[in-house]
Design an enzyme around this catalytic site. Sequence first.
Site, short mmCIF file in Angstrom:
data_model
loop_
_atom_site.label_atom_id
_atom_site.label_comp_id
_atom_site.label_asym_id
_atom_site.label_seq_id
_atom_site.Cartn_x
_atom_site.Cartn_y
_atom_site.Cartn_z
N ILE A 112 58.76 1.14 33.77
CA ILE A 112 59.45 0.70 33.25
C ILE A 112 60.65 2.34 32.53
O ILE A 112 59.90 2.73 32.33
CB ILE A 112 59.10 0.23 31.84
CG1 ILE A 112 60.81 -0.23 31.10
CG2 ILE A 112 58.50 0.30 30.31
CD1 ILE A 112 60.33 -1.75 30.69
N CYS A 113 61.25 1.75 33.02
CA CYS A 113 62.52 3.02 32.48
C CYS A 113 62.30 4.87 32.79
O CYS A 113 62.61 4.29 34.13
CB CYS A 113 62.30 3.25 30.74
SG CYS A 113 63.61 4.33 29.62
N HIS A 114 61.46 6.03 32.69
CA HIS A 114 61.91 6.86 32.83
C HIS A 114 60.11 7.00 33.88
O HIS A 114 60.03 7.60 34.75
CB HIS A 114 61.63 7.90 31.69
CG HIS A 114 63.09 8.51 31.69
ND1 HIS A 114 63.99 7.31 31.40
CD2 HIS A 114 63.58 8.80 32.26
CE1 HIS A 114 64.81 8.22 30.34
NE2 HIS A 114 65.08 8.93 30.90
N TRP A 133 65.53 3.37 34.70
CA TRP A 133 66.50 3.85 33.72
C TRP A 133 67.50 5.16 34.88
O TRP A 133 67.37 5.28 36.01
CB TRP A 133 66.11 5.05 32.80
CG TRP A 133 66.73 5.55 31.83
CD1 TRP A 133 67.78 6.79 31.71
CD2 TRP A 133 67.51 4.87 30.72
NE1 TRP A 133 68.66 6.81 30.77
CE2 TRP A 133 68.43 6.24 30.37
CE3 TRP A 133 67.50 3.60 30.07
CZ2 TRP A 133 68.87 5.43 28.97
CZ3 TRP A 133 68.15 2.94 28.34
CH2 TRP A 133 68.82 4.15 28.14
N SER A 161 61.55 -2.33 35.42
CA SER A 161 62.54 -2.40 34.54
C SER A 161 63.05 -1.48 33.78
O SER A 161 62.56 0.22 34.33
CB SER A 161 61.65 -3.06 33.69
OG SER A 161 61.29 -4.42 34.01
#
Length: 189
Positions: A112-114, A133, A161
Amino acid sequence: MTKQSLTGKRIAFLATDGFEQVELTKPWEAIKAAGAEVVLVSPKDGSIQGMNHDEKADTFEVDQNVASVSAEDFDGLVLPGGVANPDALRTCEDSVSFVRDFFKQHKPVAAICHGPWTLIEADVVRDRKVTSWPSLKTDLKNAGAQWVDEECVCDEGLVTSRNPDDLPAFCDKAIEEFAEGKHAEQSAG
């Protein structure tokens, strides 16, 4: 939807200092509640520092050093984000190899994200549909991925995500993929 059971499964969470705390704690709680044994793996012994955006949050005790574990010991992997965390992990060969081995063994991975920064270094995003991200979009495209702006993307066992707002969908899909197990199409570059 029927609640997925992860009883008997071991799920690794790979992180180091600077991880976005909620991106570790929410999946940890959900996966543990589904019955899995959850293990915090890090290239660092002792404790690691969580972050709430740019503010220090809690510290978490590491269960196992990445140098002493193998993807064979686990049924799946979670890569939380935060900026400093994946940036440090992608420069640690033991961490990169650990991540790559999940793909070689066709095991589900959730980032998720980074978190996908480490996937780029492991060379496992080529020809895969992913999200992250927004600042990782170009990095992922340059690594051969098809980047999309969606809440949660799953491509043959790879769950991605964008940010903490996506955590409910991310956790549900990660649990589903961990329950399903191995994916024939999941492979390393």
